[in-house]
Design an enzyme around this catalytic site. Structure first.
Site, PDB file in Angstrom:
ATOM      1  CB  CYS A  49      -0.925   0.034   1.218  1.00  0.00           C
ATOM      2  SG  CYS A  49      -1.713  -1.537   1.604  1.00  0.00           S
ATOM      3  CB  CYS A  52      -0.363   4.008  -4.308  1.00  0.00           C
ATOM      4  SG  CYS A  52       0.062   3.160  -5.849  1.00  0.00           S
ATOM      5  CG  HIS A  53      -2.520   4.589  -0.332  1.00  0.00           C
ATOM      6  ND1 HIS A  53      -3.601   5.345  -0.759  1.00  0.00           N
ATOM      7  CD2 HIS A  53      -2.720   3.342  -0.837  1.00  0.00           C
ATOM      8  CE1 HIS A  53      -4.419   4.567  -1.467  1.00  0.00           C
ATOM      9  NE2 HIS A  53      -3.909   3.347  -1.547  1.00  0.00           N
ATOM     10  CG  MET A  90      -6.256  -0.057  -4.426  1.00  0.00           C
ATOM     11  SD  MET A  90      -6.492   0.489  -2.717  1.00  0.00           S
ATOM     12  CE  MET A  90      -7.671  -0.729  -2.142  1.00  0.00           C
ATOM     13  CG  HIS A 332       5.397   7.442 -11.192  1.00  0.00           C
ATOM     14  ND1 HIS A 332       5.245   7.074  -9.877  1.00  0.00           N
ATOM     15  CD2 HIS A 332       5.519   6.297 -11.901  1.00  0.00           C
ATOM     16  CE1 HIS A 332       5.273   5.755  -9.792  1.00  0.00           C
ATOM     17  NE2 HIS A 332       5.443   5.253 -11.008  1.00  0.00           N
ATOM     18  CG  HIS A 374       3.482   4.572 -15.322  1.00  0.00           C
ATOM     19  ND1 HIS A 374       4.363   3.724 -15.959  1.00  0.00           N
ATOM     20  CD2 HIS A 374       3.764   4.473 -14.001  1.00  0.00           C
ATOM     21  CE1 HIS A 374       5.132   3.141 -15.049  1.00  0.00           C
ATOM     22  NE2 HIS A 374       4.795   3.579 -13.861  1.00  0.00           N
TER      23      HIS A 374
END
Lengths: 542, 542
Positions: A49, A52-53, A90, A332, A374
């Site tokens: 997790c 991304c978080h 997600m 990113h 991306h």
């Protein structure tokens, strides 16, 4: 020990703090876990997790998961989201975690996020190991293989990197690298600086911050020559143009570390904590991408949460010059244009491609693209109308966006959208080769297996999709990440055994780059993901 | 809410953390204070202790005061240290705090330090105020006074700055500035950039992070023209060579802020958190000193705890280039050499003067001096043997150290000690003027009143002390900080009414710079400390 908040009146702040996010304590019954369950949930959160978080759960590519928001959703709703995923967001996790594990994760994210410790240079140095002494390095390759067509392949969940011979399609060796290697990079051709034996040494960065040095001239069983650890959580790495330094970026602690490329001894650590484009302080300001500028003695370091592109001059580490270019959140991954002057990187939550000019060390342009760009390794080629172009896939939509990237000779087309190609599903990687007529895009983010297991190929001339290739049909497997062979005659695609991830049931499928027909399957790989062909990665042109 | 530590096993850290400072909880009875007493002790700590020890109490000029160390000393011993001070270290505080306040402070430092909040650009902007609109700024001075011989005087504990007319010795006005202004700077002559009306605008920085803009051309009652706040705790400020930007440095949050010099609107904030020279992360990495390089479009920012000298190019704020020069801890305050190329700054806990070369943006040299160097505004002159020299006083010893500072024409003497002058007591400020035969040093850090109330004067030619001047004999008062008048004919020394600090019983004593005899006393000032003569501060030569 008594736990107290900082008294705001001391700072002359009796008023005006309501707007600044100082929250009152929550009075409802507080979620709780046993120590053992907490530790396990924390580990699961960290592995699946936090990417991304964020470990502090402030959100980035994923949403903010701080208790103030999670307590509002409640246990049942959170369990459902974790199990099934969200529309256009997600993944589902019901195939990776048990019901109880999901319940514990749901509770965990309603509790206060624990803050991981710092890491000093001294701690990093305590992890530095030499497996082969410098004096014992060979002066020529110790095997009869064509190492310039080797593929260095990440075996993600095995904690290994495989070396695969591109000529024979045989696995040369599996190298122990530590948990979930994210990227592997080698020395590259450089305009100003010149590394010895370009392409010989490769450096892995694991999600556990471990750095490994691989010597492709060694006997297969001795290719791992050195190791260190520069963070608890990390994502990217690069080698200086002169081959003297390796730089790796931490997710936690939020910093980058410059190491001696010979020994991996950490020399310099620089914090990336700082302010985002709105002027808010970000403690978890993670290094998302690191590249070496092909024309300058500089690294490019992208700081995800602050939207800062750092150009780091590596010519004098004691008097370190860094230009911080303001761009957009959340940075990113990216790739250079064929001239090597411009770096094109996704600011995925802003739906932009950010372009920086490494010659003048300044922001060149921001290009509006679609949902969550991306590019992975990215793709550059020449379009009949727009001239030189670059392209990206998107995590949020099945679309390839193509823009002009030659401001010198095609100023009217530069940094403007040239055209778009719709694909069947959202993807993660795009790739081409100067000798190829085609551009390949994967569709890893699509929820339906038949799309997730297929890649799409479009024609550079007609701009039309010419083929959809179902790479695998096996349950629990996905197709991702394309890489060309040294001469551009083959395209290698990974089949990731996502659910059966502790067995070597993944494979690489090799296609003829002209006919687009399957040529071979390389079996015996555990969760293969990224692949790096030595010759193709030596330069940035594709 | 359940409070948990980060599980180290998640990070693969089951072993090896003992050396990294992860401590176990203390089991003895824990010290505690009522909420009201805690707040009051926190305020006292912030005002009187945090400067040297840090809000997080990791220590800097003062010792580490974290609970792990303080609990070992215990309540009684801590009370005694706070009341009486330490040999060669801390002042006594029994004349400033009651017995109960000292007891509460002793308890407070055995408790966990509360962490103050962050401050965003938006919060800073909410404090920005315009008292006089730009369009209403006068085009010529609105008073008949010789503003180029004004002295801008800090009235520390009154939260004011006084403007004193150097010609008439009259106080022109007292300006409200907020708590404990630390430094005031104006525009200066610059080699490349050229500010309009050099010396007209002055900018104050308070220990509360408040920034005020003063217009010396205004009517006395309207001289305060704008205001903002850039931190909760701050120490230094500077104006760019072109007069367009003001930069101020925070103690907390650890950052610097670049503001529009016209409106004081905060434009850019840069965190200074990072790694010290040993490679350890420092959360409280405070900005100790900020100066404008006289020959470059750059600010010099000294970060105390990390030992980093930052050269910040202000020519492009969106693509901000900073060179971080590694030096030594803990950086404090400094001054330029007469050429404007070299900045000489005390790294006081390392007993070094650090010299940086602003032309090449690199560390030039580190000079070993004595205990805790502190030059304040510093002093440059020409010595008969060593050529151009610079000098510093020391907080830890009654000694002036003098070094060569002309590497171009006197390379053999450059950055080497030329000679030392012993004084009666440790001091904080040294000062001279090109027209003067003398150098003045104060002795503020000496515990005995008769020394603390005296300044010493030595002859540039003979290198001998020629006079000790008792500036005041009144109890509770100290002599500090010398400033010359515009033509160098007078020396102004502050008499700080340290204990009677809420009344205007401080004064400035004016001496003839040649005869060293008292000429005048300017009364009616509350706790006068630093003084800045407009003409003298326009250039860096003395």
């Amino acid at each position: 020990m008594k736990k107290v908040k900082y008294s705001l009146s001391v700072l002359g702040l009796a008023i005006g703090m309501a707007a600044s996010g100082v929250s009152m304590s929550v009075s409802a019954a507080e979620p709780t876990l046993s120590e053992a369950d907490f530790e396990k949930a924390q580990l699961h959160y960290f592995q699946r997790c936090a990417g991304c978080h964020g470990v502090l759960r402030k959100g980035a590519t994923g949403k903010n998961l701080e208790p103030k928001n999670m307590l509002k959703k409640g246990q049942k709703r959170l369990e459902k989201i974790i199990a099934l995923g969200t529309e256009g967001g997600m993944n589902n996790f019901d195939d990776l975690f048990t019901k109880q594990e999901i319940a514990n994760l749901a509770t965990f994210i309603q509790m206060k996020p624990p803050v991981p410790p710092e890491m000093s240079l001294e701690q990093m140095r305590s992890h530095t190991k030499e497996y082969v002494a410098l004096k014992d390095y060979p002066t020529k390759p110790l095997h009869g293989l064509n190492w310039k067509n080797f593929f260095v392949v990440i075996e993600r969940d095995a904690g290994k990197a495989a070396i695969v011979d591109g000529d024979t399609k045989k696995i040369v060796t599996h190298i122990d690298t530590g948990y979930a290697v994210h990227v592997i990079k080698g020395t590259e051709h450089h305009k100003k600086d010149h590394a010895k034996d370009v392409g010989r040494f490769w450096y892995t960065i694991g999600r556990d911050g471990k750095v490994n040095k691989i010597d492709l001239w060694q006997k297969p069983e001795k290719m791992l020559v050195a190791e260190t650890k520069m963070a608890y959580d990390a994502r990217d790495i690069a080698v200086s143009g002169d081959g003297k330094y390796v730089i790796a970026g931490g997710y936690w602690p939020a910093h980058f570390v410059i190491m001696d490329a010979e020994t991996l001894n950490p020399l310099k650590v620089v914090s990336t904590r700082g302010y985002n484009t709105k002027g808010e302080f970000i403690n978890e300001a993670r290094v998302a991408a690191i590249y070496t500028a092909p024309n300058e003695s500089a690294f490019i370091v992208a700081v995800k949460e602050t939207g800062k592109m750092l150009q780091v001059d590596y010519s004098d580490l004691d008097n370190l010059t860094i230009t911080a270019m303001e761009s957009a959140e959340f940075l990113h991954d990216g790739f250079f244009d064929p001239s090597g002057r411009y770096f094109q990187i996704a600011a995925n939550a802003s739906n932009k491609m950010v372009v920086v000019d490494t010659k003048d060390a300044k922001l060149e342009m921001m290009i509006d693209v679609d949902s969550l760009p991306h590019p992975g390794p990215g793709a550059n080629w020449t379009d009949k109308e727009c001239g030189p172009v670059g392209a990206t896939t998107h995590l949020g939509v099945g679309l390839v966006s193509v823009w002009g990237n030659d401001p010198i000779n095609h100023p009217d087309q530069a940094w403007k959208l040239c055209y778009e190609v719709e694909t069947d599903g959202a993807g993660v990687f795009i790739r081409t080769h100067p000798t190829s007529d085609y551009v390949w895009a994967d569709q890893l983010k699509h929820p339906e297996p038949e799309v997730q297991q297929s890649v799409q190929v479009f024609d550079k001339k007609t701009r039309e999709i010419v083929k959809t290739i179902r790479v695998t049909e096996e349950e629990g497997k996905a197709a991702l990440h394309m890489e060309f062979s040294a001469d551009g005659s083959e395209v290698w695609v990974s089949v990731w055994n996502r659910t059966d991830n502790s067995n070597p049931t993944g494979e690489i499928v090799v296609y003829d780059a002209k006919t687009l027909k399957e040529k071979a399957r390389i079996k015996g790989l555990t969760t293969p993901t990224g692949k790096f062909n030595v010759s193709n990665r030596i330069n940035h042109k594709t």
